[in-house]
Write an enzyme that holds these catalytic residues in place. Structure first.
Site, PDB file in Angstrom:
ATOM      1  N   ASP B  79       7.869  -5.002  -6.731  1.00 20.70           N
ATOM      2  CA  ASP B  79       8.344  -3.774  -6.091  1.00 20.70           C
ATOM      3  C   ASP B  79       9.306  -2.998  -6.978  1.00 20.70           C
ATOM      4  O   ASP B  79       9.393  -1.777  -6.895  1.00 20.70           O
ATOM      5  CB  ASP B  79       9.033  -4.099  -4.763  1.00 20.70           C
ATOM      6  CG  ASP B  79       8.045  -4.172  -3.626  1.00 20.70           C
ATOM      7  OD1 ASP B  79       8.158  -5.091  -2.803  1.00 20.70           O
ATOM      8  OD2 ASP B  79       7.155  -3.305  -3.594  1.00 20.70           O
ATOM      9  N   ILE B  82       7.378  -0.535  -8.896  1.00 26.24           N
ATOM     10  CA  ILE B  82       6.470   0.362  -8.180  1.00 26.24           C
ATOM     11  C   ILE B  82       7.317   1.443  -7.536  1.00 26.24           C
ATOM     12  O   ILE B  82       8.303   1.152  -6.851  1.00 26.24           O
ATOM     13  CB  ILE B  82       5.675  -0.371  -7.084  1.00 26.24           C
ATOM     14  CG1 ILE B  82       4.891  -1.527  -7.670  1.00 26.24           C
ATOM     15  CG2 ILE B  82       4.723   0.581  -6.386  1.00 26.24           C
ATOM     16  CD1 ILE B  82       4.148  -2.321  -6.621  1.00 26.24           C
ATOM     17  N   ASP B 120       9.696   3.867  -1.448  1.00 33.60           N
ATOM     18  CA  ASP B 120      10.857   4.386  -2.173  1.00 33.60           C
ATOM     19  C   ASP B 120      11.171   5.826  -1.800  1.00 33.60           C
ATOM     20  O   ASP B 120      12.318   6.173  -1.594  1.00 33.60           O
ATOM     21  CB  ASP B 120      10.599   4.282  -3.680  1.00 33.60           C
ATOM     22  CG  ASP B 120      10.351   2.850  -4.092  1.00 33.60           C
ATOM     23  OD1 ASP B 120       9.313   2.569  -4.697  1.00 33.60           O
ATOM     24  OD2 ASP B 120      11.208   2.010  -3.766  1.00 33.60           O
ATOM     25  N   HIS B 164      -4.414  16.461  -0.013  1.00 32.83           N
ATOM     26  CA  HIS B 164      -5.334  17.597   0.032  1.00 32.83           C
ATOM     27  C   HIS B 164      -5.162  18.397  -1.239  1.00 32.83           C
ATOM     28  O   HIS B 164      -4.052  18.732  -1.620  1.00 32.83           O
ATOM     29  CB  HIS B 164      -5.019  18.489   1.238  1.00 32.83           C
ATOM     30  CG  HIS B 164      -5.402  17.872   2.530  1.00 32.83           C
ATOM     31  ND1 HIS B 164      -6.693  17.704   2.920  1.00 32.83           N
ATOM     32  CD2 HIS B 164      -4.645  17.376   3.535  1.00 32.83           C
ATOM     33  CE1 HIS B 164      -6.731  17.125   4.099  1.00 32.83           C
ATOM     34  NE2 HIS B 164      -5.502  16.917   4.507  1.00 32.83           N
ATOM     35  N   CYS B 206      -9.906  16.524  -2.757  1.00 34.85           N
ATOM     36  CA  CYS B 206     -11.020  17.421  -2.986  1.00 34.85           C
ATOM     37  C   CYS B 206     -10.836  18.075  -4.356  1.00 34.85           C
ATOM     38  O   CYS B 206      -9.716  18.416  -4.733  1.00 34.85           O
ATOM     39  CB  CYS B 206     -11.047  18.528  -1.929  1.00 34.85           C
ATOM     40  SG  CYS B 206     -11.137  17.897  -0.250  1.00 34.85           S
ATOM     41  N   SER B 232     -13.977  15.692  -1.395  1.00 35.62           N
ATOM     42  CA  SER B 232     -13.952  14.249  -1.219  1.00 35.62           C
ATOM     43  C   SER B 232     -14.006  13.963   0.262  1.00 35.62           C
ATOM     44  O   SER B 232     -13.251  14.542   1.037  1.00 35.62           O
ATOM     45  CB  SER B 232     -12.666  13.658  -1.788  1.00 35.62           C
ATOM     46  OG  SER B 232     -12.743  13.546  -3.155  1.00 35.62           O
ATOM     47  N   SER B 234     -14.104  11.535   3.833  1.00 32.49           N
ATOM     48  CA  SER B 234     -13.461  10.365   4.395  1.00 32.49           C
ATOM     49  C   SER B 234     -14.520   9.371   4.822  1.00 32.49           C
ATOM     50  O   SER B 234     -15.693   9.707   4.978  1.00 32.49           O
ATOM     51  CB  SER B 234     -12.605  10.767   5.587  1.00 32.49           C
ATOM     52  OG  SER B 234     -13.389  11.487   6.484  1.00 32.49           O
TER      53      SER B 234
END
Lengths: 561, 409
Positions: B79, B82, B120, B164, B206, B232, B234
């Site tokens: 972690d 990351i 975070d 998006h 997308c 793209s 779902s």
């Protein structure tokens, strides 16, 4: 008018009822409170009372009072900032008892779920829509209609959407949806699409305006049925009545629908579990909403549940009709100017002074009188029936409601005799062109009114335009006077209302005989006046104060001497 | 007697010869393996995982990011390395019928939220400004350590973005956008400050391929879920939760990554094949022209995991410094100096051509210039070596190795 057509019996019954001072039917408030509390809702009550302008048939009294009961299901993990409403309006005929049962069952089911992000208010109102109006006014802290209601103890945040239920039996063969609201307002089309989606998902039979969905759009039958549905919706929207509790929610920009369960003679019946599932699905979808419904259309007409005609498509039709009036007015204006220029040239050689101002002043004076008299007539039509009901009942053997209606008709018909009196006011110096100026003013007045009406309530505007524009454009003092007079009378607002009633019942496949039609017409007049005073419906003042004086002007033009 | 002596001598000589040959074979094998240690050139791994959209109906973007987080954590990145940025809290949303869970498969098969998620940047902290500050390191001094990207020139960074997007931009939180030019500039800043060794950029939106069109810094590999002009899609809605749970591309990437363990040798070419058009409906794309190594030599775990390579041997290894490589690196630095003119976007520097010329078969060998020292091959633990001072001649061995070496001799 049934039992009350005999004046003696009517008076006796009225006195008896008033003496008893007991409601004919009352909502079991204590039982509802107990049941809702046991389900787990926060329960509150609200009492309200209202003095009606005149006692109508259903209530038979001036003072109407009642109690609303509502329970709030709080969202378990969200702040109470938004809410949804499920409402069941109950009335004196207690035709909505099954809906109360479904409401309580849904409340119990919803209470056990944790995914609610908005509060849900379960509202049972008394006195039908009067109770709904009282609750809405108290909830939004307004007072639009003069209702006296106690303030609400419990609130749940801004209402995002509402559903009204009307069920009279515990099995239904179909669900009918009503979208037209007060003054022709409509909910967002997305809410109707939501209902239609769940009808399809649940395999329920859903109707619009009582008509099934046409399956075959390629042959003639489908579009014909669609046209019938569209005409029905136009007539209902034009009447401006709230066709269900949802109509009153729309004024506060709360999207709402009324769902009616119909139990007809079909074989396949759905029980309340199926209806409840559809409602639960609709509420879950509304729960997922993050904003108010605003993406779809607010102005539309529906030929079927799955088809709509948007405002961009239908507005040009009304525009073209009103263009006729505009063009006619332009023609009259040019004729007036030519006529004014003609004698000016002829008299210019003789006299130094300009002949136009005296002609103009004569024109103006001859205009003001008919305008004022027509407007006064309209004002009388608006004010006198309700004011004079007591005087009328003293002198004539009629009930108050009948008195109001008959006074309306009397004043309306009296207007037909106006041209004879108007001409006595004016001197006989009105030249031939006077009627042109009057018609010009009347045309512009009519065009303005119809344009404003068409913007807010397209169906009403279009209906009035379709009937009044040809007659108004054709009116001419020279020419076949009886023919024009008949045309004008047939297209007057009252005759339009009568014709629409016959058309409405014809489309619903329950045609009326003449006598029934007349009775219905009288009832509609009374209802219109009552709606205006109790809910603020605008059809009656519009017709009385706006369109009737305008029509009288055309009547004056026709009988110009 | 003499014959037996002679025979014994012959036998010992033969045995010695055999041992020598075996030894040399083993030594050459060990040397090959040792060379393979340093194939990738990175010593630590970082991951920056960003979900840019909020609201309940964008549940799938949070699920996308958490799936990649889950895989990356499982393969070894801790972690502390990351940086997870989630723009909304789906697990605790009042509409979630299963609170404290975020599912990636319908019928609630896989809960990617888990028990030890460390977010975070959360909610409204996920902004374009914060994202760019994380990448470039220009962070106010009060920022806690968990919100910083403390990478160095030996870090391989995985950057995963979802939300998006459109042609050339990615929408943050419904209120602002980051363009592909800004992103390319941020990566160039990272390169100039030597904040990464190699960078893998994955985007699932997308028209995602438009976001990597403008990159112009070396050592970047990019993958996108759809080409310009495509959406793209779902994957599947869950009827109990009421929303779409995952995007298709990340769903199949997650399935692919579930097969990877820290020891797997799967390379990037396999990742490029994930989710063909038949499954994804959109056409995933990738860009490798800015990357120096051949993708088939790049392991998945080079970016998605943090692999500690351990080989225990009793042999001593003689590591030869590769002078040819050092000279070419000198030349590369000199060429970098030459090209310090300002770059305009209209004519981008053909970095791809530049970095792929002049040397081939490069690999770095850790060695001390000028002398050969004996030292047993030791474990090079990743994620323990972080340099705050980057030296351009980074072929110098780490201090720990130097100490160890000094102790040996």
């Amino acid at each position: 008018m049934g039992l009350l057509s005999d004046p003696v019996r009517r008076r006796a019954l009225a006195r008896l009822v008033l003496r008893l001072n007991a409601p004919l039917w009352a909502l079991p408030v204590a039982w509802l409170e107990r049941t809702m509390r046991s389900v787990g809702l926060e329960v509150y009550t609200q009492s309200f009372s209202r003095k009606l302008p005149f006692p109508d048939e259903t209530r038979e009294r001036y003072m109407v009072a009642g109690t609303n009961v509502y329970g709030i299901l709080r969202a378990p993990r969200a702040a109470s900032t938004e809410s949804l409403v499920l409402t069941v309006p109950c009335g004196p005929d207690s035709a909505n008892s099954q809906a109360v049962g479904l409401l309580l069952a849904l409340a119990a089911h919803f209470r056990g779920q944790i995914y609610w992000a908005k509060d849900i208010i379960f509202l049972v109102t008394e006195q039908d829509l009067l109770g709904t109006e009282a609750w809405l006014e108290a909830y939004h802290d307004t007072n639009v209609t003069g209702m006296q209601s106690s303030p609400l103890q419990g609130r749940a945040g801004a209402i995002q959407a509402a559903l009204a239920l009307e069920l009279s039996s515990d099995v239904v063969t179909s669900l009918d949806v009503a979208v037209e609201g007060l003054n022709g307002q409509l909910p967002n089309l997305d809410l109707l699409n939501l209902f239609q989606t769940f009808c399809q998902k649940g395999g329920l039979l859903c109707t619009l305006q009582g008509k099934l969905q046409p399956q075959d759009w390629t042959s003639v039958d489908g579009p014909l049925q669609g046209l019938q549905t569209l005409l029905l919706m136009t007539l209902q929207q034009a009447s401006g009545r709230p066709h269900g509790a949802h109509g009153l929610f729309l004024r506060y920009r709360v999207e709402a629908l009324t769902i009616r369960g119909i139990n007809s003679f079909r074989q396949y019946k759905y029980d309340l579990v199926a209806v409840g599932k559809a409602l639960e699905g609709m509420f879950r979808k509304l729960n997922h909403l993050l904003e108010r419904l605003h993406q779809s259309f607010f102005f539309y007409v529906l030929p079927a549940l799955s088809r709509f005609v948007s405002i961009g498509l239908y507005m040009p039709a009304a525009g073209f009709l009103l263009l006729v009036l505009g063009l006619k007015a332009l023609e009259l204006w040019m004729q007036l100017h030519e006529a004014g220029a003609g004698p000016q040239e002829a008299g210019g050689a003789s006299g130094p002074g300009p002949p136009l101002p005296p002609a103009q002043s004569v024109g103006l004076a001859s205009l003001v009188a008919p305008l004022l008299i027509s407007q006064a007539m309209g004002l009388a039509l608006y004010v006198l029936p309700v004011l004079g009901q007591h005087v009328a009942t003293q002198h004539f053997p009629v009930a108050e409601a009948e008195a109001v209606v008959l006074t309306l008709l009397a004043i309306y018909a009296a207007g037909l005799a106006l041209p004879h009196s108007t001409h006595r006011v004016m001197s006989a110096q009105a030249p031939d062109r006077g009627w042109m100026a009057l018609k010009l003013v009347a045309l512009i007045y009519l065009a303005l009114q119809l344009a404003c009406v068409a913007l807010t309530n397209f169906s009403l505007g279009f209906l009035l335009a379709a009937t009044m524009v040809p007659a108004a454009a054709l009116t001419h003092p020279c020419g076949p006077r009886p023919l024009y007079a008949a045309l004008l009378v047939l297209t007057s607002p009252a005759a339009t209302l009568l014709g629409c009633l016959f058309l409405w019942r014809e489309l619903q496949e329950a045609p009326l005989s003449l006598a029934e039609g007349w009775q219905l017409f009288l009832a509609a007049l009374a209802q219109g006046v009552l709606d205006h005073h109790t809910y603020g419906a605008l059809l009656f003042p519009l017709l009385a104060l706006g369109l009737y004086p305008c029509w009288l002007l055309f009547w004056n033009v026709l009988f110009w001497k | 007697m003499v014959a037996s002596c002679f025979l014994r001598k012959c036998l010992t000589a033969l045995a010695g010869l055999l041992l020598l040959s075996f030894g040399s074979l083993a030594a050459s094998q060990i040397e090959d393996q040792t060379e393979q240690f340093f194939r990738s050139g990175h010593t630590n791994n970082w991951a920056v995982l960003v979900c840019t959209s909020r609201f309940w109906f964008n549940y799938r973007h949070v699920a996308n990011t958490l799936s990649v987080y889950r895989s990356v954590k499982r393969l070894g990145i801790p972690d502390s390395h990351i940086v997870l940025m989630l723009a909304d809290d789906m697990a605790c949303n009042p509409r979630n019928p299963k609170p404290a869970t975020v599912f990636s498969h319908k019928n609630m098969e896989l809960n990617v939220y888990g028990d030890d998620v460390e977010v975070d940047y959360r909610s409204y902290e996920v902004t374009v400004e914060n994202f760019l500050r994380v990448l470039t390191g220009r962070i106010p001094p009060s920022t806690p350590r968990s919100k910083r990207l403390l990478s160095d020139d030996r870090s391989n960074i995985l950057i995963y973005m979802t939300g998006h997007g459109g042609n050339g931009f990615l929408k943050f939180q419904d209120s602002e956008e980051i363009t592909n030019i800004e992103l390319a500039d941020a990566f160039e800043q990272m390169w100039q400050k030597r904040r990464y060794n190699e960078l893998l950029f994955i985007i699932d939106t997308c028209q995602g391929a438009s976001m990597y069109e403008r990159f112009y810094s070396p050592n970047i590999m990019a993958l996108a879920s759809s080409q310009v002009g495509e959406d793209s899609l779902s994957h599947q809605p869950d009827p109990a939760i009421g929303v779409h749970l995952m995007d298709r591309y990340t769903f199949y990437v997650l399935e692919f990554l579930e097969e990877i363990n820290p020891a797997s040798q799967t390379n990037m070419n396999d990742l490029f094949q994930v989710c063909p058009k038949s499954l994804c409906v959109s056409t995933p794309g990738h860009r490798t022209d800015l990357f120096q190594r051949d993708p088939k030599n790049v392991l998945i775990t080079d970016f998605f995991g943090s692999v500690r390579k351990v080989e225990i041997t009793t042999e001593t290894i003689r590591l030869q410094p590769d002078l040819g490589n050092m000279e070419s690196r000198y030349k590369k630095e000199w060429m970098d100096e030459e090209l310090m003119e300002p770059l305009k976007y209209a004519e981008q520097l053909p970095v791809a051509q530049i970095i792929h010329q002049d040397w081939s078969g490069h690999h770095r060998i850790f060695g001390i210039p000028g002398a050969s020292k004996h030292f047993s091959v030791i474990m090079i633990p990743s994620n323990t070596l972080t340099f705050s001072e980057q030296s351009p001649l980074s072929w110098r061995a780490s201090p720990q190795v130097e100490d160890h070496c000094r102790n040996q001799s």
